[in-house]
Design an enzyme around this catalytic site. Sequence first.
Site, PDB file in Angstrom:
ATOM      1  N   LYS A  23       0.834  -1.213   0.000  1.00 24.79           N
ATOM      2  CA  LYS A  23       0.000   0.000   0.000  1.00 24.79           C
ATOM      3  C   LYS A  23       0.870   1.266   0.000  1.00 24.79           C
ATOM      4  CE  LYS A  23      -1.678   1.577   4.100  1.00 24.79           C
ATOM      5  NZ  LYS A  23      -1.326   2.959   4.392  1.00 24.79           N
ATOM      6  N   ARG A 124       1.294  14.339  13.246  1.00 29.17           N
ATOM      7  CA  ARG A 124       1.713  14.106  11.860  1.00 29.17           C
ATOM      8  C   ARG A 124       1.837  15.401  11.057  1.00 29.17           C
ATOM      9  NH1 ARG A 124      -0.817   8.641   9.593  1.00 29.17           N
ATOM     10  NH2 ARG A 124       1.156   8.620   8.500  1.00 29.17           N
ATOM     11  N   ARG A 402      -8.319  -0.371   4.986  1.00 30.05           N
ATOM     12  CA  ARG A 402      -7.423   0.574   4.312  1.00 30.05           C
ATOM     13  C   ARG A 402      -6.103  -0.096   3.929  1.00 30.05           C
ATOM     14  NH1 ARG A 402      -5.694   4.708   7.754  1.00 30.05           N
ATOM     15  NH2 ARG A 402      -4.429   4.986   5.919  1.00 30.05           N
TER      16      ARG A 402
HETATM   17  N1  EPU Z   1       7.059  14.467  10.918  1.00 28.40           N
HETATM   18  C1  EPU Z   1       7.152  15.797  11.264  1.00 28.40           C
HETATM   19  N2  EPU Z   1       7.140  16.714  10.250  1.00 28.40           N
HETATM   20  C2  EPU Z   1       7.042  16.351   8.944  1.00 28.40           C
HETATM   21  C3  EPU Z   1       6.939  15.001   8.607  1.00 28.40           C
HETATM   22  C4  EPU Z   1       6.956  14.060   9.632  1.00 28.40           C
HETATM   23  O1  EPU Z   1       7.247  16.157  12.430  1.00 28.40           O
HETATM   24  O2  EPU Z   1       7.035  17.239   8.076  1.00 28.40           O
HETATM   25  C5  EPU Z   1       7.039  13.448  11.992  1.00 28.40           C
HETATM   26  C6  EPU Z   1       5.670  12.749  12.040  1.00 28.40           C
HETATM   27  O3  EPU Z   1       4.741  13.463  12.810  1.00 28.40           O
HETATM   28  C7  EPU Z   1       6.035  11.401  12.644  1.00 28.40           C
HETATM   29  C8  EPU Z   1       7.457  11.147  12.123  1.00 28.40           C
HETATM   30  O4  EPU Z   1       7.943  12.416  11.663  1.00 28.40           O
HETATM   31  O5  EPU Z   1       6.062  11.516  14.043  1.00 28.40           O
HETATM   32  C9  EPU Z   1       7.567  10.150  11.000  1.00 28.40           C
HETATM   33  O6  EPU Z   1       6.662  10.504   9.966  1.00 28.40           O
HETATM   34  P1  EPU Z   1       6.872  10.136   8.434  1.00 28.40           P
HETATM   35  O7  EPU Z   1       6.774  11.381   7.642  1.00 28.40           O
HETATM   36  O8  EPU Z   1       8.104   9.303   8.294  1.00 28.40           O
HETATM   37  O9  EPU Z   1       5.623   9.215   8.145  1.00 28.40           O
HETATM   38  P2  EPU Z   1       4.568   9.297   6.967  1.00 28.40           P
HETATM   39  O10 EPU Z   1       5.250   9.487   5.680  1.00 28.40           O
HETATM   40  O11 EPU Z   1       3.473  10.226   7.331  1.00 28.40           O
HETATM   41  C10 EPU Z   1       4.666   6.724   6.435  1.00 28.40           C
HETATM   42  C11 EPU Z   1       3.664   5.608   6.349  1.00 28.40           C
HETATM   43  C12 EPU Z   1       3.190   5.239   7.738  1.00 28.40           C
HETATM   44  C13 EPU Z   1       4.387   4.804   8.566  1.00 28.40           C
HETATM   45  C14 EPU Z   1       5.444   5.923   8.571  1.00 28.40           C
HETATM   46  C15 EPU Z   1       6.719   5.548   9.274  1.00 28.40           C
HETATM   47  C16 EPU Z   1       2.590   6.029   4.236  1.00 28.40           C
HETATM   48  C17 EPU Z   1       1.345   6.389   3.531  1.00 28.40           C
HETATM   49  N3  EPU Z   1       2.516   6.036   5.556  1.00 28.40           N
HETATM   50  O12 EPU Z   1       3.975   7.817   7.029  1.00 28.40           O
HETATM   51  O13 EPU Z   1       2.309   4.125   7.580  1.00 28.40           O
HETATM   52  O14 EPU Z   1       3.996   4.515   9.870  1.00 28.40           O
HETATM   53  O15 EPU Z   1       5.777   6.297   7.214  1.00 28.40           O
HETATM   54  O16 EPU Z   1       7.285   4.432   8.725  1.00 28.40           O
HETATM   55  O17 EPU Z   1       3.594   5.725   3.622  1.00 28.40           O
HETATM   56  C18 EPU Z   1       0.367   2.872   7.965  1.00 28.40           C
HETATM   57  O18 EPU Z   1       0.587   2.273   6.900  1.00 28.40           O
HETATM   58  O19 EPU Z   1      -0.517   2.485   8.784  1.00 28.40           O
HETATM   59  C19 EPU Z   1       1.149   4.049   8.304  1.00 28.40           C
HETATM   60  C20 EPU Z   1       0.764   4.922   9.232  1.00 28.40           C
END
Ligand code: EPU
Length: 441
Positions: A23, A124, A402
Amino acid sequence: MVQKIRIIGGKQLKGEVSISGAKNAVLKLMAAALLVKGESKIYNVPELTDVIIMLNVIEQLGAKTYYDKKEKSITIDATNLTSVTASYELVSRMRASFVVLGALVGRCREAVVALPGGCAIGERKVDFHIRGLEALGTNIKIENGYVHAKAKKLIGTDIYLDIPSVGATENIMLASVLAEGATRIQNAAQEPEIIDLANFLNAMGADIIGAGTSEIVINGVKQENLRPIEYTTIPDRIEAGTYMAAFIATKGKGIIKNIFPNHLTFYTSKLTKMGADIKLIDPTSIEVSCKKRLEAINIITQPYPGFPTDLQSMAMSLATVADGVSIITESLYENRFMQVPELRKMGADIHQERNHALVKGVKNLTGANLRASDLRAGASLVVAALMAEGESIIDNIFHIDRGYELLENKFKMLGADIIRYSEDDNSIISQGKGNLSESQL
Ligand code: EPU
């Protein structure tokens, strides 16, 4: 129609299960297809509600799409984009769609994308995404809940991420493919899904090196260098990790096919330490079994290649019945222990203090009425219910839909006593049709 899952636990799972496409990879590949004029085709696409939402988002931008459910492929023709706006209505339904921001800035030099906001698992934020695009020369204003991004020119530069954010790395990669010169992302996310996105973009004609390491360099290319492609998505490591946990939880034995075992190295080593037996059968299959009582384990979630936050809840379900006290620390999200109160209903002994959970193993769990609060917490309740004594009813299963294709069908094939039913009239929902009703397609 409100649907629920009913599980009668205690059946040892046995047999073979095949893992679907990832996904969290496919959603980003769909956004990447917006960069190129022409028809791209993505294979190994799981049938999930998130995929449908992403299709709606890119159709809203003017791309033409065709989803072939039988072939598990999506065709995206982004020759003519007619809008640069991704609406709140869609982005708020799925945060991952925020990744169209980078693709639109790259392709159109303009984007209006709704801010996704927080969600059940934490705040997030998207500040690194925005700072990264600004560093490339994009002017960004936040107004009325939307990010308004405009760039005359995108010029490659060095961007350092405070945290190796998956989404920020992806948005910056997508925007910089068509920038002038080289963009260097330092402290980049190293997840397999990032490598998949880079492979997809490189096959399209981009010039990206270092994906999978903490430094990614994107050498900008011209629009005319990009060509549409056909590409197969990697397997879903989190789905695979969920089935691993389920075999172990039920003291079963089974083969998990269509996976890349090296995407799960850290997780596998922890499960092995707990007492599970995990063997490589061939480069894309493993055998998982567990005969004895599990032992307690300490886990700290980390960005890849560390222990994945998305599998923390599965490990917790296993720890609830392990011998001894496990300490589980969630270091990525503020609120990712939503499964704790539900597991307690099943008899688990868990003490939570901020982002630490002390799990004192009990002999066994008992079935209960459970509520899925988010995708991975929901899946961990399925794992817990499969090993618990008696009946569990899981509510709010749209969260689970999802991210898990044909969940109850796959578990049924492994011998689980599991059904999906409609709360309205208690009728069993037909098996074998995937997660989506015809009206959603
Ligand atoms: N963060 C910030 N600022 C930003 C971006 C991130 O503070 O601009 C913080 C977030 O709040 C979080 C941490 O950094 O505490 C990590 O966030 P990241 O950006 O790495 O996560 P994401 O891209 O929003 C993806 C996956 C998540 C998975 C995380 C970590 C997708 C669609 N989602 O999220 O998957 O947990 O990476 O590996 O790729 C899931 O599939 O259930 C899911 C939540």
